[in-house]
Write a protein that holds these residues in place. Structure first.
Motif, PDB file in Angstrom:
ATOM      1  N   ASN A  90      60.211  12.080 -74.490  1.00  0.00           N
ATOM      2  CA  ASN A  90      59.282  10.980 -74.712  1.00  0.00           C
ATOM      3  C   ASN A  90      58.569  11.196 -76.049  1.00  0.00           C
ATOM      4  N   LEU A 108      64.161  -1.081 -71.178  1.00  0.00           N
ATOM      5  CA  LEU A 108      63.842  -0.904 -72.592  1.00  0.00           C
ATOM      6  C   LEU A 108      63.486  -2.249 -73.219  1.00  0.00           C
ATOM      7  N   TRP A 135      60.420   5.397 -69.409  1.00  0.00           N
ATOM      8  CA  TRP A 135      59.980   4.158 -70.040  1.00  0.00           C
ATOM      9  C   TRP A 135      59.087   3.304 -69.151  1.00  0.00           C
ATOM     10  N   GLN A 146      67.430   1.484 -68.942  1.00  0.00           N
ATOM     11  CA  GLN A 146      66.079   1.876 -68.547  1.00  0.00           C
ATOM     12  C   GLN A 146      65.925   3.389 -68.691  1.00  0.00           C
ATOM     13  N   SER A 170      55.976  -0.281 -72.183  1.00  0.00           N
ATOM     14  CA  SER A 170      56.526   0.950 -72.741  1.00  0.00           C
ATOM     15  C   SER A 170      55.440   2.016 -72.751  1.00  0.00           C
TER      16      SER A 170
END
Length: 536
Positions: free
Chosen positions: A436, A246, A242, A238, A251
């Motif tokens: 990110n 994942l 997120w 994780q 998402s």
């Protein structure tokens, strides 16, 4: 050791390498092109990524050569596939009716068309393709590359290739360290580039995610694969940004970073001709099945396809645990294996644990279509590479040259030495430094010749993601049409310099010589200026 020689050596048979070869061959030059995988075509074929293109691609903004490729793909379907009469008559035929692009297609069709484009030159003896060969070393004399040694992937046999001009069309800029060419990788610092989105200090090991794509369909029966290696690790993984595991339908939205839930509906009974693949209006990733669909069964006669075929290049398969540039061969293999484990894990999770809209769990009817991607293992033949080593260039394209937020109504910077055009949002996937998405608006931009020129090396030219961009602007310059444009111009520049006894740097520096070269580009069908269009 066997030796090969030609006017131009192109190391790498992706889109940039093929475009470079075709341009040089059209202009009467002999070419050696190498490729390390079984398929030429790079991101379009062995990496299995449907073309990512701008909204005006059907009208303008690509080279004549790239348009010939697109037209050839559509014609291949009309000539060889059982299309419905309605789809056959569709001028802008989109075989997959995917939302990411107006031309989503099976990778083998792209391969067939690219091979056909090269075939006359192979038959005529002016093109030699060395495949599967990978560069392992280079001989350099001062600022000039004399030769490149290549190793056969399977036998280990080595050959030497020489040429007056060497074009690096590899996916990771492999020739740059071998030749001592100055290069950069990862994030540059804001102090160096002045970019609003750059970090305060350089982060060379902070590189974009790599992905191992795969194709799937959905049919009756149970097609669940064995539990993949490291599935338990990836099932629990994780990332901090997120918003959940994942492996899930949740998402970050690349443009807003809000956590969104995407849908997954195999084989929706949608009309292919109704799909609006326009990134200005919608990125198209709401339903992951249709996002990168490469075969829409309703485009074909009943019974031709049991199912749509969907290409999985989705957020959850991005491997951003560790970088793959400038690591040992063994470490590279381990990290690519980890990326493959992640892709298998995503697929297994979809088959066994993914929540369905009907309240059930898992889609056991999903099948891996390794036959579509040309492999026995079921995944794409090659990893999808988003970021390469990049030359220290005469001109470096920076964020403030094309950012819509910075440039606004002025549009992107006009370069006196423009040798092409492109358009794509500044699109950075999560990276190995824990960042990110960065996905911000871009203006339709130009490609400066100076970005194709190493500051010092005289006869080495880049032909892909290794041009003089930054980590940030690479996000706009890395996609299919721009890679083709860069490669095509690299091949034309090498041929032009050989023909006129010039150097690439002199062409860029002298207004008269540059004007002559730009005129040649115009006659070759390379657009170097945009009409008046707005960014998005």
């Amino acid at each position: 050791m066997k030796e090969y020689s030609a006017d131009i050596l192109i190391v790498g048979g992706g889109l940039g390498g093929i475009a470079a070869a075709l341009a040089a061959l059209r202009n009467g030059r002999t070419v050696i092109m190498t490729e390390e995988f079984d398929w030429i075509g790079g991101q379009l074929t062995s990496q299995a990524v449907p073309p990512d293109e701008h909204s005006w691609v059907e009208q303008f903004g690509v080279t004549r050569g790239y348009r010939a490729l697109r037209n050839g793909i559509r014609q291949y379907y009309r000539d060889h596939y059982p299309l419905t009469e309605r789809s056959r008559a569709w001028g802008d035929l989109n075989p997959g009716a995917g939302h990411v692009s107006r031309l989503c297609h099976e990778p083998r069709v792209g391969l067939a068309v690219l091979e056909a484009m090269l075939l006359p030159y192979r038959a005529g003896g002016r093109l030699t393709v060395l495949q599967p060969y990978k560069p392992v070393s280079a001989e350099v004399d001062g600022d000039t590359v004399r030769s490149v040694t290549l190793r056969h992937r399977d036998s280990g046999d080595k050959v030497v290739a020489t040429a007056p001009y060497i074009i690096d069309a590899t996916e990771l800029g492999d020739l740059l360290p071998m030749t001592g060419t100055e290069y950069v990788k990862g994030f540059e610092s804001q102090a160096e580039t002045g970019e609003p989105s750059a970090p305060s200090e350089a982060q060379p090991e902070n590189q974009q995610a790599v992905s191992i794509c795969f194709a799937v369909d959905h049919v009756d029966g149970n097609h669940v694969i064995d539990k993949p290696d490291n599935y338990d690790f990836w099932r629990e993984y994780q990332p901090a940004f997120w918003g959940g595991p994942l492996l899930g339908w949740n998402s970050p939205h690349p443009r807003t970073l809000e956590i969104v839930t995407r849908s997954f509906t195999p084989n929706p009974d949608d009309d292919p001709l109704s799909v609006d693949a326009d990134q200005r209006r919608n990125p198209g990733d709401g339903n992951l099945w249709t996002f990168r669909r490469i075969a829409a069964r309703r485009n074909f006669l009943p019974g031709a396809y049991e199912s749509d075929i969907c290409l999985v290049n989705w957020p959850m398969i991005d491997y951003f645990e560790a970088p793959i540039i400038d690591v040992s061969e063994d470490e590279y293999a381990r990290r690519i294996k980890a990326a493959a484990d992640l892709s298998y894990s995503v697929f297994y999770w979809m088959q066994t644990e993914a929540p369905r809209t009907d309240g059930g769990i898992g889609f056991p009817g999903l099948r891996l279509r390794g036959d579509v991607t040309g492999t026995n293992h079921g995944l794409a033949m090659a990893p999808y590479i988003r970021e390469s080593r990049r030359i220290r260039a005469v001109t470096t394209v920076v964020e403030q040259d094309l950012s819509l937020a910075v440039r606004g109504d002025r549009g992107a910077v006009n370069y006196r030495d423009s040798i092409g055009v492109g358009m794509y949002r500044i699109d950075l996937h999560p990276s190995t430094g824990g960042d990110n998405y960065v996905d911000v608006g871009s203006c339709p931009f130009e490609i400066p010749l100076g970005a194709l020129l190493p500051r010092r090396m005289k006869n080495l030219l880049p032909a892909g993601k290794n041009i003089g961009t930054t980590h940030i602007t690479n996000g706009s310059y890395r996609l299919h049409p721009v890679e083709w444009n860069v490669g095509e111009v690299a091949g034309l520049l090498a041929a032009h310099c050989l023909e006129n006894r010039l150097t690439p740097h002199s062409v860029q520096a002298d207004d008269g010589l540059l004007g002559d070269f730009q005129a040649r580009l115009y006659h070759e069908g390379v657009e170097i200026r945009w009409p008046d269009v707005r960014g998005y």
